[in-house]
Scaffold this active site. Structure first.
Site, PDB file in Angstrom:
ATOM      1  N   HIS A 108       0.842  -1.194   0.000  1.00  0.00           N
ATOM      2  CA  HIS A 108       0.000   0.000   0.000  1.00  0.00           C
ATOM      3  C   HIS A 108       0.877   1.243   0.000  1.00  0.00           C
ATOM      4  O   HIS A 108       1.820   1.363   0.788  1.00  0.00           O
ATOM      5  CB  HIS A 108      -0.909   0.023   1.230  1.00  0.00           C
ATOM      6  CG  HIS A 108      -1.756   1.267   1.303  1.00  0.00           C
ATOM      7  ND1 HIS A 108      -2.662   1.601   0.322  1.00  0.00           N
ATOM      8  CD2 HIS A 108      -1.823   2.268   2.224  1.00  0.00           C
ATOM      9  CE1 HIS A 108      -3.246   2.742   0.634  1.00  0.00           C
ATOM     10  NE2 HIS A 108      -2.748   3.176   1.779  1.00  0.00           N
ATOM     11  N   SER A 109       0.565   2.178  -0.892  1.00  0.00           N
ATOM     12  CA  SER A 109       1.253   3.450  -1.014  1.00  0.00           C
ATOM     13  C   SER A 109       2.756   3.211  -1.220  1.00  0.00           C
ATOM     14  O   SER A 109       3.136   2.561  -2.190  1.00  0.00           O
ATOM     15  CB  SER A 109       0.959   4.328   0.202  1.00  0.00           C
ATOM     16  OG  SER A 109       1.210   5.683  -0.090  1.00  0.00           O
ATOM     17  N   MET A 110       3.615   3.696  -0.340  1.00  0.00           N
ATOM     18  CA  MET A 110       5.041   3.402  -0.478  1.00  0.00           C
ATOM     19  C   MET A 110       5.278   1.907  -0.635  1.00  0.00           C
ATOM     20  O   MET A 110       6.166   1.472  -1.376  1.00  0.00           O
ATOM     21  CB  MET A 110       5.800   3.926   0.730  1.00  0.00           C
ATOM     22  CG  MET A 110       7.235   3.425   0.843  1.00  0.00           C
ATOM     23  SD  MET A 110       8.017   4.013   2.362  1.00  0.00           S
ATOM     24  CE  MET A 110       9.335   2.813   2.541  1.00  0.00           C
ATOM     25  N   SER A 112       3.697  -0.262  -2.263  1.00  0.00           N
ATOM     26  CA  SER A 112       3.543  -0.774  -3.626  1.00  0.00           C
ATOM     27  C   SER A 112       4.843  -0.632  -4.411  1.00  0.00           C
ATOM     28  O   SER A 112       5.207  -1.508  -5.205  1.00  0.00           O
ATOM     29  CB  SER A 112       2.401  -0.055  -4.338  1.00  0.00           C
ATOM     30  OG  SER A 112       2.693   1.321  -4.544  1.00  0.00           O
ATOM     31  N   SER A 136      -1.458  -0.796  -4.282  1.00  0.00           N
ATOM     32  CA  SER A 136      -2.552  -0.034  -3.688  1.00  0.00           C
ATOM     33  C   SER A 136      -2.133   1.401  -3.389  1.00  0.00           C
ATOM     34  O   SER A 136      -1.071   1.644  -2.818  1.00  0.00           O
ATOM     35  CB  SER A 136      -2.996  -0.720  -2.380  1.00  0.00           C
ATOM     36  OG  SER A 136      -3.863   0.095  -1.629  1.00  0.00           O
TER      37      SER A 136
END
Length: 280
Positions: A108-110, A112, A136
């Protein structure tokens, strides 16, 4: 950019995965009985504990491994990682001995971007690649907008966390907790803001892009391209799923997110069949 959630010391030590690596937490599944592994990478400032609620939603056939970065929770005294290469090398060292069955990566975020770099690092080492990569809350490496927030004041960094909605105002109002949160966030923001992905052949696994419809991180310019550039990073298909919500859509939509991941990992997990699909 990424965002943080509270990462206070847990009430009880997290269960380590097979082996004793401080980088890995196992929240579900058994190394002896699982037939699939889901490796989860946290967002900036986040921790393995972020994925702990997923355990109750996963079948016993799935082993959930979450990465625990240094400078938070029980690793609060461990020095923070300063660059993506150093981080991915350490993560690959930790997960490689555990990839003895089909696996997928979720970030998720970083996380990914870390998942994408990890897939390349594992391929470089000759390991089997992931069957799926779930990206994500962030545009693809090389296209995501970055800044210099890791160089800004605590007040600016705290305001960014509030904007993204991952950290409560009460946490940031407590001087001691604020210092803990911002230390980890600053370490992680430095990693993602200085990340300059190298040009490499694309991955060969399907990429599944998950995003919140009102995510301020992606911006209006991404409205026409929800895939966020991820389709260019694999030779397999890219699929996009948009959920109601903001950057942290996956917290209130946890059941839907986990159900989506399971269906894409292996539809047979819901039926008890014993075969992971061999084709993307």
């Amino acid at each position: 950019m990424s965002a943080a959630v509270p990462h206070l010391p847990p009430a009880a030590p997290a269960r380590a995965a097979r082996g004793d690596s401080p980088w890995i937490r196992r929240w579900s599944g058994s190394g002896a009985t699982s037939r699939a592994t889901l490796v989860c990478l946290p967002h900036a400032g986040g921790s393995a504990t972020f994925y702990r609620p997923w355990a109750a939603l996963l079948p016993p056939e799935v082993e959930l491994l979450a990465l625990q970065y240094p400078a938070r929770e029980e690793r609060v005294e461990d020095p923070g990682i300063t660059g993506m290469s150093e981080l991915v090398t350490a993560v690959a060292d930790a997960v490689l001995p555990l990839l003895d069955r089909p696996y997928a990566l979720f970030g998720h975020s970083m996380g990914s971007a870390v998942a994408w770099e990890l897939a390349h690092e594992l391929r470089r080492r000759g390991a089997p690649g992931p069957r799926r990569l779930f990206a994500s809350g962030r545009a693809a490496p090389g296209t995501a907008v970055t800044g210099q927030l890791h160089r800004q004041s605590d007040d600016v960094l705290g305001a960014e966390l509030l904007r993204l909605g991952g950290t409560s105002g009460e946490i940031l109002e407590d001087p001691g907790l604020r210092a803990l949160v911002l230390t980890a966030v600053r370490h992680d923001y430095r990693i993602i803001e200085t990340h300059r992905p190298a040009e490499r052949p694309p991955l060969t696994c399907p990429v599944h892009v998950l995003t919140g419809a009102a995510d301020p991180e992606l911006g209006e310019e991404r409205g026409r391209d929800r895939a966020g550039g991820w389709a260019d990073l694999t030779t397999a298909r890219t699929e996009v799923r948009v959920f109601p919500g903001d950057h942290f859509y996956l917290t209130p939509r946890r059941r839907e997110v986990v159900a989506t991941v399971l269906r894409r990992m292996d539809p047979s997990l819901a039926t008890g069949a014993r075969t992971w699909p061999s084709t993307p």
